[in-house]
Design a protein around this motif. Structure first.
Motif, PDB file in Angstrom:
ATOM      1  N   LYS A 157       0.866  -1.371   0.320  1.00 46.87           N
ATOM      2  CA  LYS A 157       0.056   0.332  -0.199  1.00 46.87           C
ATOM      3  C   LYS A 157       0.487   1.341  -0.008  1.00 46.87           C
ATOM      4  N   GLY A 158       2.171   0.649  -1.001  1.00 48.99           N
ATOM      5  CA  GLY A 158       3.002   2.077  -0.915  1.00 48.99           C
ATOM      6  C   GLY A 158       3.856   2.288   0.262  1.00 48.99           C
ATOM      7  N   LEU A 159       3.145   1.510   1.309  1.00 52.51           N
ATOM      8  CA  LEU A 159       4.275   1.788   2.083  1.00 52.51           C
ATOM      9  C   LEU A 159       5.854   0.329   2.645  1.00 52.51           C
ATOM     10  N   PRO A 160       7.119   0.753   3.278  1.00 50.02           N
ATOM     11  CA  PRO A 160       8.412   0.396   2.673  1.00 50.02           C
ATOM     12  C   PRO A 160       8.127  -1.420   4.153  1.00 50.02           C
ATOM     13  N   VAL A 161       8.460  -2.047   3.864  1.00 54.88           N
ATOM     14  CA  VAL A 161       8.158  -3.266   4.725  1.00 54.88           C
ATOM     15  C   VAL A 161       9.154  -3.853   4.114  1.00 54.88           C
ATOM     16  N   GLY A 162      10.260  -3.899   5.796  1.00 59.32           N
ATOM     17  CA  GLY A 162      11.570  -4.583   5.997  1.00 59.32           C
ATOM     18  C   GLY A 162      11.543  -5.999   6.377  1.00 59.32           C
ATOM     19  N   TYR A 163      12.642  -6.869   5.775  1.00 58.66           N
ATOM     20  CA  TYR A 163      13.288  -7.701   5.581  1.00 58.66           C
ATOM     21  C   TYR A 163      12.941  -8.562   7.018  1.00 58.66           C
ATOM     22  N   MET A 164      13.148  -7.485   8.201  1.00 57.33           N
ATOM     23  CA  MET A 164      13.478  -8.393   9.842  1.00 57.33           C
ATOM     24  C   MET A 164      11.988  -8.157  10.138  1.00 57.33           C
ATOM     25  N   ALA A 165      11.155  -7.822   9.487  1.00 59.02           N
ATOM     26  CA  ALA A 165       9.392  -7.282   9.763  1.00 59.02           C
ATOM     27  C   ALA A 165       8.945  -9.177   9.535  1.00 59.02           C
ATOM     28  N   ILE A 166       9.260  -9.135   8.011  1.00 58.33           N
ATOM     29  CA  ILE A 166       9.371 -10.858   8.330  1.00 58.33           C
ATOM     30  C   ILE A 166       9.837 -12.008   9.181  1.00 58.33           C
ATOM     31  N   ALA A 167      11.600 -11.464   9.120  1.00 59.56           N
ATOM     32  CA  ALA A 167      12.127 -12.214  10.205  1.00 59.56           C
ATOM     33  C   ALA A 167      11.467 -12.907  11.278  1.00 59.56           C
ATOM     34  N   LEU A 168      11.219 -11.818  12.204  1.00 61.04           N
ATOM     35  CA  LEU A 168      10.416 -11.727  13.533  1.00 61.04           C
ATOM     36  C   LEU A 168       8.818 -12.545  13.355  1.00 61.04           C
ATOM     37  N   ALA A 220       5.213  -5.228  14.465  1.00 60.93           N
ATOM     38  CA  ALA A 220       4.778  -5.106  13.325  1.00 60.93           C
ATOM     39  C   ALA A 220       4.428  -4.184  12.690  1.00 60.93           C
ATOM     40  N   PRO A 221       4.225  -3.702  11.089  1.00 57.23           N
ATOM     41  CA  PRO A 221       4.427  -2.842  10.241  1.00 57.23           C
ATOM     42  C   PRO A 221       2.751  -2.594   9.374  1.00 57.23           C
ATOM     43  N   SER A 222       1.842  -1.424  10.487  1.00 60.98           N
ATOM     44  CA  SER A 222       0.917  -1.444  10.470  1.00 60.98           C
ATOM     45  C   SER A 222      -0.049  -2.634   8.856  1.00 60.98           C
ATOM     46  N   GLN A 223       0.502  -1.674   8.078  1.00 55.92           N
ATOM     47  CA  GLN A 223      -0.121  -2.329   7.395  1.00 55.92           C
ATOM     48  C   GLN A 223      -0.303  -3.959   6.750  1.00 55.92           C
ATOM     49  N   ILE A 224       0.468  -4.299   7.372  1.00 49.52           N
ATOM     50  CA  ILE A 224       0.820  -6.132   7.192  1.00 49.52           C
ATOM     51  C   ILE A 224       0.577  -6.846   8.357  1.00 49.52           C
ATOM     52  N   ARG A 225      -0.033  -6.478   9.206  1.00 49.05           N
ATOM     53  CA  ARG A 225      -0.014  -6.452  10.870  1.00 49.05           C
ATOM     54  C   ARG A 225      -1.082  -7.757  10.596  1.00 49.05           C
ATOM     55  N   GLY A 226      -2.244  -7.508  10.115  1.00 51.12           N
ATOM     56  CA  GLY A 226      -3.158  -8.976  10.207  1.00 51.12           C
ATOM     57  C   GLY A 226      -1.771 -10.082   9.498  1.00 51.12           C
ATOM     58  N   THR A 227      -1.429  -9.805   9.067  1.00 51.10           N
ATOM     59  CA  THR A 227      -1.070 -11.418   7.932  1.00 51.10           C
ATOM     60  C   THR A 227      -0.102 -11.739   9.079  1.00 51.10           C
ATOM     61  N   LEU A 228       0.853 -10.952   9.907  1.00 55.82           N
ATOM     62  CA  LEU A 228       2.608 -11.118  10.478  1.00 55.82           C
ATOM     63  C   LEU A 228       1.415 -11.947  11.694  1.00 55.82           C
ATOM     64  N   THR A 229       0.555 -11.432  12.200  1.00 56.03           N
ATOM     65  CA  THR A 229       0.196 -12.011  13.777  1.00 56.03           C
ATOM     66  C   THR A 229      -0.446 -13.114  13.426  1.00 56.03           C
ATOM     67  N   ALA A 230      -0.880 -13.307  12.150  1.00 54.77           N
ATOM     68  CA  ALA A 230      -1.575 -14.665  11.868  1.00 54.77           C
ATOM     69  C   ALA A 230      -0.486 -15.910  11.002  1.00 54.77           C
ATOM     70  N   THR A 231       0.499 -15.523  11.181  1.00 55.48           N
ATOM     71  CA  THR A 231       1.372 -16.704  10.988  1.00 55.48           C
ATOM     72  C   THR A 231       1.916 -18.091  12.047  1.00 55.48           C
ATOM     73  N   TYR A 232       1.451 -16.876  13.199  1.00 58.07           N
ATOM     74  CA  TYR A 232       1.462 -17.361  14.840  1.00 58.07           C
ATOM     75  C   TYR A 232       0.716 -18.553  14.254  1.00 58.07           C
ATOM     76  N   GLN A 233      -1.040 -19.062  14.154  1.00 60.94           N
ATOM     77  CA  GLN A 233      -2.236 -19.743  13.195  1.00 60.94           C
ATOM     78  C   GLN A 233      -1.624 -20.067  12.290  1.00 60.94           C
ATOM     79  N   LEU A 234      -0.876 -19.946  11.444  1.00 62.03           N
ATOM     80  CA  LEU A 234      -0.110 -20.832  11.084  1.00 62.03           C
ATOM     81  C   LEU A 234       1.315 -21.622  11.031  1.00 62.03           C
ATOM     82  N   PHE A 235       1.906 -20.306  12.146  1.00 62.73           N
ATOM     83  CA  PHE A 235       2.488 -21.878  12.978  1.00 62.73           C
ATOM     84  C   PHE A 235       2.032 -22.908  12.836  1.00 62.73           C
ATOM     85  N   ILE A 236       0.334 -22.768  13.990  1.00 63.94           N
ATOM     86  CA  ILE A 236       0.149 -23.857  14.335  1.00 63.94           C
ATOM     87  C   ILE A 236      -0.368 -25.342  13.821  1.00 63.94           C
TER      88      ILE A 236
END
Length: 535
Positions: free
Chosen positions: A8-19, A150-166
């Motif tokens: 959505k036009g906003l930057p997302v870093g590698y670290m956000a995905i890694a954490l 997490a950056p707000s624009q992908i907060r849902g996706t990154l938080t949902a990785t908890y359930q993905l890993f479950i």
């Protein structure tokens, strides 16, 4: 630090995905422990050691009493209930990262107790209880850490990785179990349990290289570290941190929130006050956590092998893997859905979809005996898979996202702990009482879960606010706005923006250093004054 992509036009870093990935190992630990017990309960050596046998040495004559089976499965949930409540003060005192490390150590103690069990089933059950302390505390800390970092624009996706890993943990447990079931002696089940050491080791080591939660750092006055933590998530170079628009805006929001929170004493009682809809939010998310359990998903995950055996499936291990694969694969779709379509409508439509297939599952199993009618048995398996498809794409990731993003910073850890405790309480009740209920009403149990899914969908429509695309501080403002109704909340935006879409567009324009559209500043000032007067 580097920018991975723009959302959505906003930057997302590698670290956000890694954490997100590293922290989600906490979910993997939970999923693996959930998935392993279903298959362990039907392993020959486990039955011979801990079951009641009419013919000594013959596993086919061994079985667990309803109480014993319920306790072996459900004591994990009692541990997680206690652990989730202890997780809040631990995460606040040690910080989100070091809290996870200490909780992994507790989990490992429980694993040692389990694999050292010889003939006393109570020891194995107590080991699951101790492991539950660690899993419960992680279930409170991980989604909270992911949402805060997490950056707000992908907060849902990154938080949902908890359930993905479950779901990934459940699937891996099924696959390992099918590979070890023919090992001689205790190796069949001890190998499955012993491999559990690997997952907390990965989490404990990896999380030390991740940034601490910027909101936790801000609350402790460590503003420079908080700014760098935000920058790492955005992929912003250190040289640009001081003058970066997005970093400065988020830091200002957090500092204002912290200043307000310092003026108010924060305790457990504050989770239940009427101020800023604290009681409302605590009860809402705790209720949704309860209904996540009442969807019926863990009926299949805890007792799936037993269920499929009863419908005439010769190899229930294979059926479990199919169910686990559907659960894991569809959760990827859930990451997309929760980020693209928000929180409310996926949960509403998901609840309806799940109710339909549970009704078919229960009706089929009630109409004919699935153990003698193969077509009915197949219909029930298909219904279960389609139910899991909907659950994995909506209620499974969606509720954990809400735990991380609904509460204000000063009470987030405590409210997240209460909400998560609700999940574990109902997890225990279902795990323990399911054998009793199934023995009484058999597959009609599915009708109960279908009704609960419909009820959950209704609660979401009338009470849940749409929190996608907003910063955590803006979510707090939205719940505090007396003029915002849940069914209209998708259009709400912070003061200074005309709509949610305007918020996204203007933030994108600022990030790209574009001039604001004519009249926008005047509209912002006017709306800010108007909103302030209303509040």
């Amino acid at each position: 630090m580097a920018v991975l992509c723009y959302v959505k036009g906003l930057p997302v870093g590698y670290m956000a995905i890694a954490l997100a990935i590293i922290a989600s190992m906490g979910g993997f630990i939970f999923g693996y422990d959930t998935g392993q017990i279903s298959d362990i309960l039907i392993m020959d050596d486990f039955l011979l050691r801990f079951g009641k046998c009419t013919t000594p040495g013959d596993a086919s004559t061994c079985a667990f009493s309803t109480v014993r089976e319920g306790l072996i499965v459900a004591l994990l949930s009692i541990g997680t209930l206690v652990g989730s409540l202890l997780g809040a003060p631990t995460a606040d005192y040690l910080g989100r990262r070091y809290a996870m490390v200490s909780e992994c150590l507790v989990f490992c103690v429980g694993v040692i107790i389990q694999i050292s069990s010889r003939h006393v089933w109570q020891q194995f059950a107590v080991g699951r209880l101790v492991s539950g302390f660690g899993i419960g505390a992680l279930s409170a800390a991980v989604p909270m850490y992911q949402a805060e970092a997490a950056p707000s624009q992908i907060r849902g996706t990154l938080t949902a990785t908890y359930q993905l890993f479950i779901t990934f943990g459940i699937l891996v447990a099924y696959c390992i179990s099918i590979g070890t079931r023919h090992l001689g002696g205790a190796g069949s089940w001890r190998t499955v349990v012993g491999i559990s050491f690997v997952w907390p080791a990965i989490l404990s080591f990896g999380i030390l290289f991740m940034p601490e939660s910027p909101r936790w750092l801000t609350a402790r006055g460590r503003f420079d570290e908080a700014r760098l933590s935000l920058a790492s998530g955005r992929g912003v170079p250190r040289s640009e941190v001081e003058d970066h628009f997005i970093i400065n805006r988020e830091m200002e929001e957090m500092r204002e929130a912290v200043e307000y929170e310092k003026s108010v004493q924060s305790g457990w009682v504050d989770c239940f006050t009427f101020e800023r809809k604290q009681l409302y939010r605590t009860c809402l998310i705790a209720t949704l956590q309860m209904f996540q359990q009442l969807t019926g998903a863990n009926y299949f995950f805890y007792y799936g092998a037993t269920v499929f055996k009863s419908v005439g499936i010769s190899d229930s291990y294979v059926t479990q893997i199919i169910l686990g694969a559907v659960n894991f694969g569809c959760t990827f779709g859930g990451l997309y859905i929760m980020e693209t379509f928000g929180r409310r409508w996926p949960l509403i439509l998901g609840g309806i979809w799940q109710a339909i297939w549970l009704f078919i599952f229960a009706a089929a199993g009630t109409a004919k005996d699935p153990s003698t009618d193969k077509s009915i048995g197949k219909l029930m398996i298909v219904s279960a898979c389609l139910f899991i498809l909907g659950y994995a794409m909506t209620w499974a990731p969606g509720i954990w996202i809400l735990v991380g993003e609904t509460f204000p910073t000063r009470t987030r850890a405590k409210q997240a702990a209460i909400a998560t405790a609700s999940n574990w309480l109902w997890n225990f009740l279902l795990a323990f009482f399911t054998p009793f209920i199934v023995s009484a009403i058999k597959f009609r149990y599915g009708f109960v879960f279908a009704a609960c899914n419909l009820t959950g969908a209704v609660i979401v429509y009338f009470f849940l606010y749409e929190s996608s695309d907003l910063s955590l501080e803006s979510v707090d403002m939205m719940y505090s706005d007396p003029y915002c109704k849940p069914w209209q909340s998708g259009k709400w935006a912070p003061p200074g923006f005309k709509s949610r879409a305007d918020l996204i567009e203007q933030t994108r324009a600022a990030e790209q250093h574009k001039p604001l559209a004519a009249g926008v500043e005047e509209a912002r000032i006017e709306k800010t004054d108007h909103t302030a007067n209303k509040v």
